[in-house]
Design a protein around this motif. Structure first.
Motif, PDB file in Angstrom:
ATOM      1  N   TYR A 117       0.829  -1.213   0.000  1.00 37.73           N
ATOM      2  CA  TYR A 117       0.000   0.000   0.000  1.00 37.73           C
ATOM      3  C   TYR A 117       0.859   1.257   0.000  1.00 37.73           C
ATOM      4  O   TYR A 117       1.811   1.388   0.777  1.00 37.73           O
ATOM      5  CB  TYR A 117      -0.916   0.016   1.220  1.00 37.73           C
ATOM      6  CG  TYR A 117      -2.161  -0.820   1.061  1.00 37.73           C
ATOM      7  CD1 TYR A 117      -3.357  -0.252   0.645  1.00 37.73           C
ATOM      8  CD2 TYR A 117      -2.143  -2.195   1.305  1.00 37.73           C
ATOM      9  CE1 TYR A 117      -4.505  -1.018   0.477  1.00 37.73           C
ATOM     10  CE2 TYR A 117      -3.277  -2.976   1.143  1.00 37.73           C
ATOM     11  CZ  TYR A 117      -4.458  -2.376   0.729  1.00 37.73           C
ATOM     12  OH  TYR A 117      -5.585  -3.152   0.562  1.00 37.73           O
ATOM     13  N   ALA A 118       0.501   2.204  -0.862  1.00 42.00           N
ATOM     14  CA  ALA A 118       1.086   3.537  -0.806  1.00 42.00           C
ATOM     15  C   ALA A 118       0.448   4.337   0.322  1.00 42.00           C
ATOM     16  O   ALA A 118       1.103   5.111   1.012  1.00 42.00           O
ATOM     17  CB  ALA A 118       0.894   4.246  -2.140  1.00 42.00           C
ATOM     18  N   GLY A 123      -7.657   1.446   0.108  1.00 41.74           N
ATOM     19  CA  GLY A 123      -6.569   2.385  -0.062  1.00 41.74           C
ATOM     20  C   GLY A 123      -5.968   2.316  -1.443  1.00 41.74           C
ATOM     21  O   GLY A 123      -6.516   1.704  -2.371  1.00 41.74           O
ATOM     22  N   LYS A 124      -4.811   2.975  -1.581  1.00 38.83           N
ATOM     23  CA  LYS A 124      -4.088   3.098  -2.844  1.00 38.83           C
ATOM     24  C   LYS A 124      -2.856   2.198  -2.799  1.00 38.83           C
ATOM     25  O   LYS A 124      -2.092   2.215  -1.822  1.00 38.83           O
ATOM     26  CB  LYS A 124      -3.663   4.553  -3.073  1.00 38.83           C
ATOM     27  CG  LYS A 124      -4.785   5.572  -2.891  1.00 38.83           C
ATOM     28  CD  LYS A 124      -5.879   5.432  -3.924  1.00 38.83           C
ATOM     29  CE  LYS A 124      -5.426   5.794  -5.314  1.00 38.83           C
ATOM     30  NZ  LYS A 124      -5.129   7.247  -5.459  1.00 38.83           N
ATOM     31  N   LEU A 125      -2.640   1.465  -3.874  1.00 31.94           N
ATOM     32  CA  LEU A 125      -1.588   0.455  -3.913  1.00 31.94           C
ATOM     33  C   LEU A 125      -0.331   0.991  -4.583  1.00 31.94           C
ATOM     34  O   LEU A 125      -0.384   1.689  -5.598  1.00 31.94           O
ATOM     35  CB  LEU A 125      -2.096  -0.787  -4.641  1.00 31.94           C
ATOM     36  CG  LEU A 125      -3.255  -1.477  -3.906  1.00 31.94           C
ATOM     37  CD1 LEU A 125      -3.974  -2.446  -4.819  1.00 31.94           C
ATOM     38  CD2 LEU A 125      -2.756  -2.176  -2.648  1.00 31.94           C
ATOM     39  N   GLN A 126       0.804   0.617  -4.009  1.00 30.65           N
ATOM     40  CA  GLN A 126       2.095   1.090  -4.501  1.00 30.65           C
ATOM     41  C   GLN A 126       2.385   0.526  -5.882  1.00 30.65           C
ATOM     42  O   GLN A 126       1.847  -0.518  -6.272  1.00 30.65           O
ATOM     43  CB  GLN A 126       3.206   0.712  -3.525  1.00 30.65           C
ATOM     44  CG  GLN A 126       4.522   1.422  -3.740  1.00 30.65           C
ATOM     45  CD  GLN A 126       4.389   2.942  -3.788  1.00 30.65           C
ATOM     46  OE1 GLN A 126       4.061   3.509  -4.837  1.00 30.65           O
ATOM     47  NE2 GLN A 126       4.611   3.598  -2.662  1.00 30.65           N
ATOM     48  N   MET A 127       3.264   1.191  -6.616  1.00 29.94           N
ATOM     49  CA  MET A 127       3.514   0.856  -8.017  1.00 29.94           C
ATOM     50  C   MET A 127       4.903   1.330  -8.400  1.00 29.94           C
ATOM     51  O   MET A 127       5.570   2.049  -7.645  1.00 29.94           O
ATOM     52  CB  MET A 127       2.464   1.540  -8.898  1.00 29.94           C
ATOM     53  CG  MET A 127       2.371   3.038  -8.650  1.00 29.94           C
ATOM     54  SD  MET A 127       1.105   3.872  -9.622  1.00 29.94           S
ATOM     55  CE  MET A 127       1.884   3.840 -11.245  1.00 29.94           C
ATOM     56  N   THR A 128       5.352   0.929  -9.584  1.00 32.02           N
ATOM     57  CA  THR A 128       6.605   1.452 -10.083  1.00 32.02           C
ATOM     58  C   THR A 128       6.419   2.914 -10.483  1.00 32.02           C
ATOM     59  O   THR A 128       5.307   3.391 -10.691  1.00 32.02           O
ATOM     60  CB  THR A 128       7.090   0.643 -11.295  1.00 32.02           C
ATOM     61  OG1 THR A 128       6.064   0.647 -12.289  1.00 32.02           O
ATOM     62  CG2 THR A 128       7.413  -0.792 -10.897  1.00 32.02           C
ATOM     63  N   THR A 176      -2.901  11.004  -5.077  1.00 23.91           N
ATOM     64  CA  THR A 176      -2.663  10.048  -6.153  1.00 23.91           C
ATOM     65  C   THR A 176      -1.285  10.361  -6.713  1.00 23.91           C
ATOM     66  O   THR A 176      -1.131  11.235  -7.568  1.00 23.91           O
ATOM     67  CB  THR A 176      -3.742  10.157  -7.243  1.00 23.91           C
ATOM     68  OG1 THR A 176      -5.018   9.879  -6.665  1.00 23.91           O
ATOM     69  CG2 THR A 176      -3.488   9.181  -8.379  1.00 23.91           C
ATOM     70  N   ALA A 177      -0.269   9.661  -6.219  1.00 28.88           N
ATOM     71  CA  ALA A 177       1.121  10.022  -6.504  1.00 28.88           C
ATOM     72  C   ALA A 177       1.723   9.280  -7.682  1.00 28.88           C
ATOM     73  O   ALA A 177       2.805   9.616  -8.144  1.00 28.88           O
ATOM     74  CB  ALA A 177       1.986   9.793  -5.265  1.00 28.88           C
ATOM     75  N   CYS A 178       1.079   8.204  -8.138  1.00 28.03           N
ATOM     76  CA  CYS A 178       1.532   7.481  -9.324  1.00 28.03           C
ATOM     77  C   CYS A 178       2.953   6.923  -9.170  1.00 28.03           C
ATOM     78  O   CYS A 178       3.708   6.839 -10.132  1.00 28.03           O
ATOM     79  CB  CYS A 178       1.449   8.416 -10.535  1.00 28.03           C
ATOM     80  SG  CYS A 178       1.499   7.592 -12.137  1.00 28.03           S
ATOM     81  N   GLY A 179       3.293   6.552  -7.937  1.00 31.12           N
ATOM     82  CA  GLY A 179       4.611   5.969  -7.706  1.00 31.12           C
ATOM     83  C   GLY A 179       5.756   6.948  -7.851  1.00 31.12           C
ATOM     84  O   GLY A 179       6.920   6.542  -7.947  1.00 31.12           O
ATOM     85  N   THR A 180       5.462   8.248  -7.857  1.00 27.80           N
ATOM     86  CA  THR A 180       6.475   9.277  -8.066  1.00 27.80           C
ATOM     87  C   THR A 180       6.640  10.133  -6.815  1.00 27.80           C
ATOM     88  O   THR A 180       5.838  10.063  -5.882  1.00 27.80           O
ATOM     89  CB  THR A 180       6.094  10.204  -9.237  1.00 27.80           C
ATOM     90  OG1 THR A 180       5.013  11.065  -8.829  1.00 27.80           O
ATOM     91  CG2 THR A 180       5.664   9.409 -10.466  1.00 27.80           C
ATOM     92  N   THR A 181       7.651  10.973  -6.848  1.00 21.42           N
ATOM     93  CA  THR A 181       7.746  12.038  -5.849  1.00 21.42           C
ATOM     94  C   THR A 181       7.248  13.362  -6.411  1.00 21.42           C
ATOM     95  O   THR A 181       6.818  14.231  -5.654  1.00 21.42           O
ATOM     96  CB  THR A 181       9.196  12.193  -5.356  1.00 21.42           C
ATOM     97  OG1 THR A 181      10.064  12.475  -6.458  1.00 21.42           O
ATOM     98  CG2 THR A 181       9.665  10.915  -4.664  1.00 21.42           C
TER      99      THR A 181
END
Length: 465
Positions: A48-49, A125-130, A94-99
């Motif tokens: 999870y992110a 929740g929101k799931l982590q990603m590349t 909604t970070a899209c796996g980015t900073t």
């Protein structure tokens, strides 16, 4: 029907739904159970992110009240699910796996998120990603770990979706697939995952990697559950003018008997290791045992089109990130930055040549599949690669091209594909294969996958947590 708490999180949605409807399981108690499991395990797995516990509990309480009052919405009502962190969620980062998007808070839900909520699903929740939905995680963010073995690949880029679903941290998840990113984590984590045909599911409110290659779809522990999720999210959307408004074809078969399944043995074997081919052979045996007919056929050459994928993707990714790259290039990880640079450096004529090759391949593939219901192929040529093996792939363009040779061409053609487990390696790691259909063939894919899983057991295995 009673269940002990440790068993709840591995129920299929198809098993869970009638219990929720009958009041045998409380949506609120179930959501609390899932949040407790996330709290206990996700500090190690990093699936999870961000967990939206308060919102989930409120949605579960509402689902419980609605079901008790006879306002049952369907099989997702009260079921805890989660979504990849590139789907807009109103009021939640909604970070899209980015900073670079770490502070982005949408003011509306993506269409697919809204449709899940309308179906009564409880979003945990929101799931982590590349990073940016490309190949590798951002170096400053914790990467999800494979619950079957921390040294092994989780699949890119919907890695958190695969880990959370396999580990029983949600009952199903939404992912995206631009070059294999639903099918890779499905195979790596022992799950079923559908990449619908392009346009079957709205992309409104989905941060793009490459819009002409991006596909939105579900992952779950069974094909039956994948079908339930797909039914909730699919269909035309006025907010996405590229979404299709024609109805997909009905399934030609309700089971396996009479199903014509194409296999190009040479196409499947190119660079594939023995454990991948053994998984395909097991799936073939199950198909034949169920009455399917195997048809030997010859597929169009896909190696060049797999090589063109990076150019096609890179140009579109550069456009998608134009607001922050190169202005904030220092905030990007090396893999995504390299892809964007590929796109920025591309010439218009080279890009157009790749587009023409894509159109040619898609047409040839449709013709090759005209005489069969489905095609059987590997998801990837390497079974359960380790992180060390992936490091080798990253250093070799040819090896990386080989990794995506069975997946990326289907993003380029827009063809629907269903990944499903077909056993394990000698070391006990999951192996996945895919069934592929002509455009509009999602119903046939799902019917065949469900029929296979009615007579096989591979999808019922769970990681040793």
């Amino acid at each position: 029907m009673s269940r002990t708490a440790p068993e709840l999180h591995y129920l299929e949605i198809a098993e869970l739904a009638p219990l929720l409807r009958a009041g045998d399981i409380s949506p609120l108690a179930l959501t609390r159970h899932m949040l407790a499991r996330i709290d206990a395990l996700d500090s190690r797995l990093h699936a999870y992110a961000r967990v939206t516990a308060d919102e989930a509990l409120a949605a579960a309480a509402q689902a419980e009240a609605d079901i008790a009052a006879g306002r049952y919405r369907g099989p997702l009502h009260g079921v805890p699910v989660a979504v990849k962190d590139l789907f807009w969620t109103r009021g939640t980062v909604t970070a899209c796996g980015t900073t670079v998007l770490a502070d982005f808070v949408p003011d509306e839900d993506a269409t697919v998120v809204r449709r899940l909520r309308e179906a009564g699903a409880v979003i945990l929740g929101k799931l982590q990603m590349t990073e940016g939905a490309f190949a590798t995680p951002h170096p400053d963010l914790a990467a999800p770990l494979n619950p079957w073995g921390a040294d092994h690949w989780t699949g890119a880029s919907s890695s958190g979706s695969g880990v959370a679903t396999a580990a029983g941290l949600c009952f199903a998840a939404l992912g995206t697939d631009t070059g294999g990113s639903i099918r890779f984590p499905a195979a790596a984590n022992g799950l079923s995952g559908l990449k619908p045909g392009w346009g079957r599911v709205s992309r409104h409110g989905v941060f793009p990697l490459a819009p002409t290659l991006d596909h939105v779809g579900p992952m779950a522990r069974s094909v039956r559950d994948v079908a339930l999720m797909y039914q909730a999210i699919a269909g035309p959307d006025p907010l996405d003018p590229t979404s299709l408004d024609d109805a997909p074809r009905a399934a030609g078969h309700s089971g396996l008997a009479g199903l014509r399944v194409g296999i190009d043995a040479a196409w499947n074997a190119r660079g594939s290791d023995a454990e991948v081919l053994a998984g395909c052979a097991r799936l073939r045996e199950a198909l034949v045992a169920g009455g399917a007919e195997i048809v030997e056929l010859e597929l169009p050459e896909s190696w060049p089109i797999a090589g063109a994928w990076e150019l096609l993707c890179g140009v579109q990714t550069a456009v998608a990130h134009a607001a922050t790259y190169p202005a904030r290039a220092a905030d990007y990880g090396p893999a995504l930055a390299r892809l964007i640079e590929v796109g920025r450096a591309a010439g218009a004529m080279d890009y157009h040549r790749a587009q023409l090759a894509a159109l040619d391949f898609g047409g040839r593939l449709e013709r090759a599949l005209a005489g069969v219901d489905l095609l059987l192929a590997p998801v990837q040529p390497f079974a359960a690669p380790t992180h060390a093996r992936l490091g080798e792939l990253a250093q070799s363009p040819e090896l990386n091209q080989r990794l995506i040779q069975f997946t990326a061409p289907l993003n380029i053609s827009g063809s629907p594909s269903l990944a499903l487990p077909c056993g394990s390696t000698a070391a006990g790691l999951p192996v996945g294969c895919q069934l592929i259909a002509r455009k509009g063939g999602e119903a046939t894919l799902l019917a065949a996958g469900a029929a296979l899983q009615a007579v096989t057991h591979w999808h019922r295995a769970h990681p040793p947590l």
